[in-house]
Design a protein around this motif. Structure first.
Motif, mmCIF file in Angstrom:
data_model
loop_
_atom_site.group_PDB
_atom_site.id
_atom_site.type_symbol
_atom_site.label_atom_id
_atom_site.label_comp_id
_atom_site.label_asym_id
_atom_site.label_seq_id
_atom_site.Cartn_x
_atom_site.Cartn_y
_atom_site.Cartn_z
ATOM 1 N N ALA A 155 -5.606 13.652 -3.635
ATOM 2 C CA ALA A 155 -6.201 12.595 -4.496
ATOM 3 C C ALA A 155 -6.121 11.156 -3.869
ATOM 4 O O ALA A 155 -6.034 10.243 -3.842
ATOM 5 C CB ALA A 155 -6.006 12.968 -5.982
ATOM 6 N N ALA A 156 -4.545 11.358 -3.956
ATOM 7 C CA ALA A 156 -3.842 9.924 -3.484
ATOM 8 C C ALA A 156 -4.284 9.359 -1.913
ATOM 9 O O ALA A 156 -4.426 8.400 -1.765
ATOM 10 C CB ALA A 156 -2.048 10.109 -3.478
ATOM 11 N N HIS A 207 -2.868 16.560 -5.976
ATOM 12 C CA HIS A 207 -2.225 15.219 -6.311
ATOM 13 C C HIS A 207 -2.185 14.552 -5.276
ATOM 14 O O HIS A 207 -2.259 12.703 -4.898
ATOM 15 C CB HIS A 207 -1.352 15.099 -7.072
ATOM 16 N N VAL A 208 -1.660 15.198 -4.515
ATOM 17 C CA VAL A 208 -1.575 14.504 -3.044
ATOM 18 C C VAL A 208 -2.319 14.510 -2.436
ATOM 19 O O VAL A 208 -2.981 12.621 -1.046
ATOM 20 C CB VAL A 208 -0.792 15.133 -1.685
ATOM 21 N N PHE A 228 0.774 4.074 -3.160
ATOM 22 C CA PHE A 228 0.889 5.504 -3.037
ATOM 23 C C PHE A 228 2.161 6.221 -3.095
ATOM 24 O O PHE A 228 1.942 6.776 -4.341
ATOM 25 C CB PHE A 228 0.473 5.414 -1.556
ATOM 26 N N LYS A 251 4.333 5.375 -5.840
ATOM 27 C CA LYS A 251 4.483 5.458 -6.989
ATOM 28 C C LYS A 251 3.024 5.712 -8.054
ATOM 29 O O LYS A 251 3.200 6.802 -8.465
ATOM 30 C CB LYS A 251 4.121 3.958 -7.457
ATOM 31 N N ARG A 252 1.939 6.661 -7.242
ATOM 32 C CA ARG A 252 0.225 7.343 -8.436
ATOM 33 C C ARG A 252 1.258 8.514 -8.206
ATOM 34 O O ARG A 252 1.402 9.519 -8.546
ATOM 35 C CB ARG A 252 -0.478 6.955 -6.623
ATOM 36 N N LEU A 253 2.267 9.036 -7.013
ATOM 37 C CA LEU A 253 2.765 10.513 -7.112
ATOM 38 C C LEU A 253 3.378 10.835 -7.260
ATOM 39 O O LEU A 253 3.870 11.480 -8.412
ATOM 40 C CB LEU A 253 3.620 11.098 -5.421
ATOM 41 N N LYS A 303 -7.183 10.431 -0.948
ATOM 42 C CA LYS A 303 -8.301 9.420 -0.839
ATOM 43 C C LYS A 303 -8.672 8.533 -1.582
ATOM 44 O O LYS A 303 -9.160 7.735 -0.819
ATOM 45 C CB LYS A 303 -9.364 10.741 -1.643
ATOM 46 N N HIS A 304 -7.512 7.826 -2.422
ATOM 47 C CA HIS A 304 -7.842 7.353 -3.656
ATOM 48 C C HIS A 304 -7.295 5.562 -1.977
ATOM 49 O O HIS A 304 -7.928 4.538 -1.634
ATOM 50 C CB HIS A 304 -6.385 6.845 -4.326
ATOM 51 N N VAL A 305 -6.638 6.153 -1.009
ATOM 52 C CA VAL A 305 -5.771 5.349 0.302
ATOM 53 C C VAL A 305 -7.226 4.612 1.188
ATOM 54 O O VAL A 305 -7.441 3.358 1.129
ATOM 55 C CB VAL A 305 -4.349 5.488 1.177
ATOM 56 N N GLU A 310 0.794 -1.605 -0.062
ATOM 57 C CA GLU A 310 0.168 0.411 0.063
ATOM 58 C C GLU A 310 0.523 1.335 -0.295
ATOM 59 O O GLU A 310 0.486 2.203 -0.746
ATOM 60 C CB GLU A 310 -0.170 -0.382 1.250
#
Length: 88
Positions: free
Chosen positions: A58-59, A55-56, A24, A26-28, A61-63, A20
């Motif tokens: 959004a990342a 972007h932070v 996170f 890699k997304r950033l 929120k995705h987690v 996880e």
């Protein structure tokens, strides 16, 4: 305007917490225009204020949407501190 963000992610899952965390990061790292630096304690994000914050968040929120529970510890610092960090 530039910003520096330091984040620590603490997934509260017993298993696959490293997966996880790396997902996170890699997304950033996939975001053009952001500089992402990692160490054993945190991830640091440097870049344009709006780009980095959007972007932070959004990342994060995705987690929260895709994992059980996770804790984030964040520091938001006005300005690009990447050069200051490198000089220390």
């Amino acid at each position: 305007m530039k910003i520096s963000i330091e984040l620590s992610l603490y997934p509260l899952a017993e298993e696959q917490y490293k997966t996880e965390i790396w997902a996170f990061i890699k997304r950033l790292r996939a975001v053009e225009g952001l500089q992402v630096v990692t160490n054993g304690m945190s991830t640091q994000v440097f870049g344009d204020y709006d780009l980095a914050v959007n972007h932070v968040m959004a990342a994060i929120k995705h987690v929260h949407q895709n994992t059980g529970a996770a804790v984030f510890v964040c520091k938001f610092i006005n300005g690009d501190r990447s050069q200051v960090e490198a000089e220390s």
